[in-house]
Design a protein around this motif. Sequence first.
Motif, PDB file in Angstrom:
ATOM      1  N   GLN A   1       0.148   8.355   4.246  1.00 23.38           N
ATOM      2  CA  GLN A   1       1.427   7.953   5.032  1.00 23.38           C
ATOM      3  C   GLN A   1       2.501   8.961   4.569  1.00 23.38           C
ATOM      4  O   GLN A   1       2.554   9.731   3.572  1.00 23.38           O
ATOM      5  N   GLY A   2       3.650   9.091   5.463  1.00 22.47           N
ATOM      6  CA  GLY A   2       4.762   9.749   5.346  1.00 22.47           C
ATOM      7  C   GLY A   2       4.735  11.147   5.671  1.00 22.47           C
ATOM      8  O   GLY A   2       3.617  11.616   6.248  1.00 22.47           O
ATOM      9  N   GLU A   3       5.858  12.071   5.484  1.00 24.95           N
ATOM     10  CA  GLU A   3       5.645  13.326   5.995  1.00 24.95           C
ATOM     11  C   GLU A   3       5.054  14.053   5.013  1.00 24.95           C
ATOM     12  O   GLU A   3       4.624  15.182   5.650  1.00 24.95           O
ATOM     13  N   ARG A   4       4.878  13.629   3.787  1.00 23.29           N
ATOM     14  CA  ARG A   4       4.032  14.650   2.784  1.00 23.29           C
ATOM     15  C   ARG A   4       2.373  13.854   2.824  1.00 23.29           C
ATOM     16  O   ARG A   4       2.065  13.969   3.652  1.00 23.29           O
ATOM     17  N   ALA A   5       2.419  13.329   1.712  1.00 22.90           N
ATOM     18  CA  ALA A   5       1.044  12.622   1.127  1.00 22.90           C
ATOM     19  C   ALA A   5       1.336  11.436   0.505  1.00 22.90           C
ATOM     20  O   ALA A   5       0.717  11.359  -0.476  1.00 22.90           O
ATOM     21  N   ASP A   6       2.047  10.627   0.960  1.00 20.79           N
ATOM     22  CA  ASP A   6       2.379   9.347   0.179  1.00 20.79           C
ATOM     23  C   ASP A   6       0.983   8.553   0.095  1.00 20.79           C
ATOM     24  O   ASP A   6       0.554   8.032   1.284  1.00 20.79           O
ATOM     25  N   LEU A   7       0.358   8.147  -0.680  1.00 19.04           N
ATOM     26  CA  LEU A   7      -0.849   7.335  -0.907  1.00 19.04           C
ATOM     27  C   LEU A   7      -0.566   5.787  -1.219  1.00 19.04           C
ATOM     28  O   LEU A   7       0.212   5.622  -2.396  1.00 19.04           O
ATOM     29  N   GLN A   8      -0.929   5.055  -0.489  1.00 20.14           N
ATOM     30  CA  GLN A   8      -0.733   3.673  -0.850  1.00 20.14           C
ATOM     31  C   GLN A   8      -2.294   2.823  -1.044  1.00 20.14           C
ATOM     32  O   GLN A   8      -3.241   3.184  -0.412  1.00 20.14           O
ATOM     33  N   LEU A   9      -1.897   2.128  -2.094  1.00 19.41           N
ATOM     34  CA  LEU A   9      -3.181   1.216  -2.702  1.00 19.41           C
ATOM     35  C   LEU A   9      -3.177  -0.033  -1.739  1.00 19.41           C
ATOM     36  O   LEU A   9      -2.076  -0.447  -1.367  1.00 19.41           O
ATOM     37  N   HIS A  10      -4.292  -0.797  -2.004  1.00 19.76           N
ATOM     38  CA  HIS A  10      -4.443  -1.998  -1.061  1.00 19.76           C
ATOM     39  C   HIS A  10      -3.337  -3.067  -2.029  1.00 19.76           C
ATOM     40  O   HIS A  10      -3.165  -4.002  -1.005  1.00 19.76           O
ATOM     41  N   ASP A  11      -3.120  -2.907  -3.049  1.00 20.94           N
ATOM     42  CA  ASP A  11      -2.168  -3.657  -3.734  1.00 20.94           C
ATOM     43  C   ASP A  11      -0.570  -3.472  -3.249  1.00 20.94           C
ATOM     44  O   ASP A  11       0.228  -4.269  -3.939  1.00 20.94           O
ATOM     45  N   GLY A  12      -0.412  -2.648  -2.675  1.00 21.83           N
ATOM     46  CA  GLY A  12       1.036  -2.672  -1.972  1.00 21.83           C
ATOM     47  C   GLY A  12       1.632  -1.287  -2.801  1.00 21.83           C
ATOM     48  O   GLY A  12       2.725  -0.818  -2.075  1.00 21.83           O
ATOM     49  N   ARG A  13       1.123  -0.753  -3.806  1.00 21.34           N
ATOM     50  CA  ARG A  13       1.856   0.304  -4.605  1.00 21.34           C
ATOM     51  C   ARG A  13       1.544   1.631  -3.839  1.00 21.34           C
ATOM     52  O   ARG A  13       0.683   1.850  -3.116  1.00 21.34           O
ATOM     53  N   VAL A  14       2.714   2.524  -3.866  1.00 26.25           N
ATOM     54  CA  VAL A  14       2.631   3.826  -3.084  1.00 26.25           C
ATOM     55  C   VAL A  14       3.090   4.687  -4.164  1.00 26.25           C
ATOM     56  O   VAL A  14       4.035   4.513  -4.748  1.00 26.25           O
ATOM     57  N   PHE A  15       2.357   5.901  -4.108  1.00 26.29           N
ATOM     58  CA  PHE A  15       2.340   7.030  -4.756  1.00 26.29           C
ATOM     59  C   PHE A  15       2.892   8.273  -4.261  1.00 26.29           C
ATOM     60  O   PHE A  15       2.171   8.527  -3.322  1.00 26.29           O
ATOM     61  N   ALA A  16       4.249   8.630  -4.402  1.00 22.39           N
ATOM     62  CA  ALA A  16       4.651   9.783  -3.556  1.00 22.39           C
ATOM     63  C   ALA A  16       4.031  10.937  -4.052  1.00 22.39           C
ATOM     64  O   ALA A  16       4.314  11.423  -5.331  1.00 22.39           O
ATOM     65  N   LEU A  17       3.339  11.774  -3.197  1.00 20.42           N
ATOM     66  CA  LEU A  17       2.601  12.956  -3.721  1.00 20.42           C
ATOM     67  C   LEU A  17       3.017  14.157  -2.911  1.00 20.42           C
ATOM     68  O   LEU A  17       3.587  14.031  -1.501  1.00 20.42           O
ATOM     69  N   ASP A  18       3.019  15.343  -3.429  1.00 21.02           N
ATOM     70  CA  ASP A  18       3.166  16.576  -2.655  1.00 21.02           C
ATOM     71  C   ASP A  18       1.714  17.105  -1.943  1.00 21.02           C
ATOM     72  O   ASP A  18       1.849  18.030  -0.874  1.00 21.02           O
ATOM     73  N   GLY A  19       0.633  16.501  -2.344  1.00 17.98           N
ATOM     74  CA  GLY A  19      -0.714  17.122  -2.052  1.00 17.98           C
ATOM     75  C   GLY A  19      -2.011  16.172  -2.602  1.00 17.98           C
ATOM     76  O   GLY A  19      -1.696  15.886  -3.733  1.00 17.98           O
ATOM     77  N   ILE A  20      -2.632  16.296  -1.840  1.00 21.54           N
ATOM     78  CA  ILE A  20      -3.828  15.570  -2.298  1.00 21.54           C
ATOM     79  C   ILE A  20      -5.210  16.400  -2.139  1.00 21.54           C
ATOM     80  O   ILE A  20      -5.415  17.284  -1.282  1.00 21.54           O
ATOM     81  N   PHE A  21      -6.210  16.334  -3.346  1.00 21.00           N
ATOM     82  CA  PHE A  21      -7.538  17.226  -3.099  1.00 21.00           C
ATOM     83  C   PHE A  21      -8.558  16.179  -3.179  1.00 21.00           C
ATOM     84  O   PHE A  21      -8.484  15.125  -3.783  1.00 21.00           O
ATOM     85  N   THR A  22      -9.544  16.214  -2.288  1.00 20.44           N
ATOM     86  CA  THR A  22     -10.668  15.464  -2.177  1.00 20.44           C
ATOM     87  C   THR A  22     -11.928  16.289  -1.714  1.00 20.44           C
ATOM     88  O   THR A  22     -11.859  17.541  -1.287  1.00 20.44           O
ATOM     89  N   MET A  23     -12.964  15.731  -2.078  1.00 21.07           N
ATOM     90  CA  MET A  23     -14.123  16.635  -1.614  1.00 21.07           C
ATOM     91  C   MET A  23     -14.916  15.837  -0.152  1.00 21.07           C
ATOM     92  O   MET A  23     -15.337  14.812  -0.343  1.00 21.07           O
ATOM     93  N   SER A  24     -14.927  16.520   0.744  1.00 22.79           N
ATOM     94  CA  SER A  24     -15.590  16.191   1.895  1.00 22.79           C
ATOM     95  C   SER A  24     -17.086  16.199   1.686  1.00 22.79           C
ATOM     96  O   SER A  24     -17.499  16.744   0.837  1.00 22.79           O
ATOM     97  N   ARG A  25     -18.011  15.523   2.646  1.00 25.64           N
ATOM     98  CA  ARG A  25     -19.370  15.696   2.791  1.00 25.64           C
ATOM     99  C   ARG A  25     -19.537  16.827   3.636  1.00 25.64           C
ATOM    100  O   ARG A  25     -18.906  16.661   4.931  1.00 25.64           O
ATOM    101  N   THR A  26     -20.234  17.966   3.563  1.00 26.39           N
ATOM    102  CA  THR A  26     -20.350  18.994   4.386  1.00 26.39           C
ATOM    103  C   THR A  26     -21.814  18.956   5.233  1.00 26.39           C
ATOM    104  O   THR A  26     -22.936  18.554   4.887  1.00 26.39           O
ATOM    105  N   ARG A  27     -21.711  19.108   6.369  1.00 35.94           N
ATOM    106  CA  ARG A  27     -22.955  19.307   7.348  1.00 35.94           C
ATOM    107  C   ARG A  27     -23.228  20.529   7.800  1.00 35.94           C
ATOM    108  O   ARG A  27     -22.237  21.249   8.455  1.00 35.94           O
ATOM    109  N   ILE A  28     -24.284  21.090   7.788  1.00 43.70           N
ATOM    110  CA  ILE A  28     -24.633  22.539   8.413  1.00 43.70           C
ATOM    111  C   ILE A  28     -25.177  22.350   9.901  1.00 43.70           C
ATOM    112  O   ILE A  28     -25.624  21.210  10.342  1.00 43.70           O
TER     113      ILE A  28
END
Length: 295
Positions: free
Chosen positions: A200-227
Motif C-alpha cells: 500500500q501507500g505511495e511507495r511500497a509499504d508492505l503490511q503483514l496479516h499481524d498488522g505490522r507495516v514496513f515502509a519500503l522504497d522498493g520490493i523485488f519478487t520473482m514472477s512465474r513466467t508463461r511463454i
Amino acid sequence: MVHDVIIVGGSYAGLSAGLQLARARRTVLVIDAGQRRNRFAATSHGFLGQDGQAPEAIAAEGRSQLMEYPSVTWVQDFVRVASAQPHGFSVHTECSGEFKAKRLILATGVVDELPAIEGLAERWGTRVFHCPYCHGYELDQGRIGVLATSALAMHHALMLPDWGATTLFTDGVFTPDAEQQAQLQRRGVSVESGRVRCIQGERADLQLHDGRVFALDGIFTMSRTRISALAQQLGCELAEGPTGPYLHTNETRQTSVAGVFACGDTSLAAGSVALAVAEGVRAGVGAHFSLISQG
C-alpha cells in the motif's frame, strides 16, 4: 508472398533479429501485438548507450531504424496459430489472415504471472521489480523488501544488500535453513516470516496479516513466467527455468524444430533489454545462415 523470415514479436529481440536479416537483404515480416514485457517501467537501465531511456522510446527508435530497410514489412496483430508447411511455415493472425515464410523466429517474450497480493500488480515495474540490475540503483540505497514466491528468493535476498538495507519476507513460502540463515546474517539481511496482507501507500509499504507495516522504497519478487502457445503448436522442445519454461535452442538459436529460431525472454531465463538485443542478433544471423545452407 512467401517471406524469407517471419518474426513473431517486435520488441527488442525481434527488432534486433530483423535488423540482421534486413541488412542481409532478406524479406522479413515482423508481426507484433504491442505487449512489451517492460511496458510498465518508466525507464530502462543497464543497456549501454541507452541507460535511463524510456523503454517505449528505445523500442520506437529500433522500429524506426528497422523500417528504413525496404525488405521489411510490419503487421500489428496477434498470431494465434503457427504450423510447419512442406517448404516452410504458416502463421494465422487474429485480424490480418495468413502469412508464410521459409523460416520462423519466435521473439514472443513471456507473460509475468504475479503473486496474488493486494496492491502488487498496480506497482509492477514502478515499485515492485524482478531485476536488481535494472532497477536497484534508482532506489538510492533505500529500504528494500524481497517477497518470496519460492526458495529462490534467497538469490534476490543475498544480492540486494548491495543496493540497500534488505528485508526478506518469506510469506510462509519457505523457511531458510541454518546455513541459509547464516548466509543472510553475513549479508545483513533481516528476515520476517509473517504472511503478507497487502502492499500500500505511495511507495511500497508492505503490511503483514499481524498488522505490522514496513515502509519500503522498493520490493523485488520473482514472477512465474508463461511463454507463447506457438512453441507447443510447433512442437518445440522446452526447458524448465527457475521461474517457468523457456524454449531450448542451440548455439545458433535454432529450436528443436528445424527452421524455427527463438530469442529474447522466450528462450533465455533472464529478463534484460541488453541480453534480448544480443540474443536477437544471434537468432537473426542463425536464421540467415540456415537460409544460405539449406535454401
